[in-house]
Design a protein around this motif. Structure first.
Motif, PDB file in Angstrom:
ATOM      1  N   PHE A 248      -0.576  -4.655 -12.922  1.00 52.11           N
ATOM      2  CA  PHE A 248       0.182  -5.137 -12.206  1.00 52.11           C
ATOM      3  C   PHE A 248       0.315  -5.819 -10.611  1.00 52.11           C
ATOM      4  O   PHE A 248      -0.264  -5.001 -10.253  1.00 52.11           O
ATOM      5  CB  PHE A 248       1.804  -5.185 -12.385  1.00 52.11           C
ATOM      6  CG  PHE A 248       1.977  -5.520 -13.469  1.00 52.11           C
ATOM      7  CD1 PHE A 248       1.108  -4.505 -15.029  1.00 52.11           C
ATOM      8  CD2 PHE A 248       2.915  -6.179 -14.700  1.00 52.11           C
ATOM      9  CE1 PHE A 248       1.221  -4.562 -16.372  1.00 52.11           C
ATOM     10  CE2 PHE A 248       2.881  -6.519 -16.233  1.00 52.11           C
ATOM     11  CZ  PHE A 248       2.199  -5.610 -16.791  1.00 52.11           C
TER      12      PHE A 248
ATOM     13  N   ARG B  41       2.604  -9.224 -21.641  1.00 54.87           N
ATOM     14  CA  ARG B  41       2.511  -8.963 -19.825  1.00 54.87           C
ATOM     15  C   ARG B  41       3.160  -9.224 -19.200  1.00 54.87           C
ATOM     16  O   ARG B  41       3.714  -9.178 -18.265  1.00 54.87           O
ATOM     17  CB  ARG B  41       2.042 -10.700 -19.670  1.00 54.87           C
ATOM     18  CG  ARG B  41       1.112 -10.974 -20.373  1.00 54.87           C
ATOM     19  CD  ARG B  41       0.600 -13.261 -20.140  1.00 54.87           C
ATOM     20  NE  ARG B  41      -0.489 -13.345 -20.307  1.00 54.87           N
ATOM     21  CZ  ARG B  41      -1.302 -15.015 -19.881  1.00 54.87           C
ATOM     22  NH1 ARG B  41      -0.606 -15.294 -19.060  1.00 54.87           N
ATOM     23  NH2 ARG B  41      -2.364 -14.778 -20.151  1.00 54.87           N
TER      24      ARG B  41
ATOM     25  N   GLY C 260      -2.408  -2.282 -18.532  1.00 55.64           N
ATOM     26  CA  GLY C 260      -2.529  -3.362 -17.286  1.00 55.64           C
ATOM     27  C   GLY C 260      -1.892  -3.092 -16.142  1.00 55.64           C
ATOM     28  O   GLY C 260      -2.397  -1.867 -15.185  1.00 55.64           O
TER      29      GLY C 260
ATOM     30  N   PHE D  64       2.489  -9.885 -13.517  1.00 56.56           N
ATOM     31  CA  PHE D  64       1.040  -9.694 -14.497  1.00 56.56           C
ATOM     32  C   PHE D  64       0.120  -9.922 -14.432  1.00 56.56           C
ATOM     33  O   PHE D  64       0.295 -11.229 -13.430  1.00 56.56           O
ATOM     34  CB  PHE D  64       1.222  -9.723 -15.654  1.00 56.56           C
ATOM     35  CG  PHE D  64       0.267  -9.783 -17.083  1.00 56.56           C
ATOM     36  CD1 PHE D  64      -0.965 -10.826 -17.057  1.00 56.56           C
ATOM     37  CD2 PHE D  64      -0.559  -8.203 -17.576  1.00 56.56           C
ATOM     38  CE1 PHE D  64      -1.551 -10.712 -18.046  1.00 56.56           C
ATOM     39  CE2 PHE D  64      -1.121  -8.538 -18.264  1.00 56.56           C
ATOM     40  CZ  PHE D  64      -2.298  -9.627 -18.738  1.00 56.56           C
TER      41      PHE D  64
END
Length: 124
Positions: A37, A106, A35, A47
């Motif tokens: 961020f 998320r 991910g 997120f």
């Protein structure tokens, strides 16, 4: 353990493009979600985008959908965040993160490993 090195940040003008990179080493897996961020001064870590399964599954925050693209090069163990048409609201420190469980999330709290972050500043 997974080590992540995020890079590629800098100062750009609104409307320009920028590509961030996140290179992983250690016990890596293409099934592990990665991910992106970002954190603006005085704000929570939000997120931006995530990817897993060798790039077949992606997820984006509404604020970046259509402008940012997350992708990965499995041979290089690297995940990219292509930022097109950034605006000043995209300014912040960008972190990449990975998690051992295979479900994309998320939520920053469920990610196990983090890069040190790369600063992105978008001027108007």
């Amino acid at each position: 353990q997974v080590q992540l090195v995020d890079s590629g940040g800098g100062l750009v003008q609104a409307g320009d493009s920028l590509r961030l990179s996140c290179t992983a080493s250690g016990r890596t897996s293409t099934t592990s979600p990665t991910g992106w961020f970002r954190q603006a001064p005085g704000k929570d870590r939000d997120f931006v985008a995530a990817i897993r399964l060798g790039g077949q599954i992606t997820n984006y925050a509404d604020s970046v959908k259509g402008r940012f693209t997350v992708s990965r090069d499995n041979a290089k163990n690297t995940v990219y965040l292509q930022m097109n048409s950034p605006n000043p609201e995209d300014t912040g420190i960008y972190y990449c993160a990975s998690k051992t469980k295979t479900v994309i999330s998320r939520s920053a709290v469920v990610y196990d490993f983090w890069g040190k972050g790369t600063q992105v500043t978008v001027s108007s």
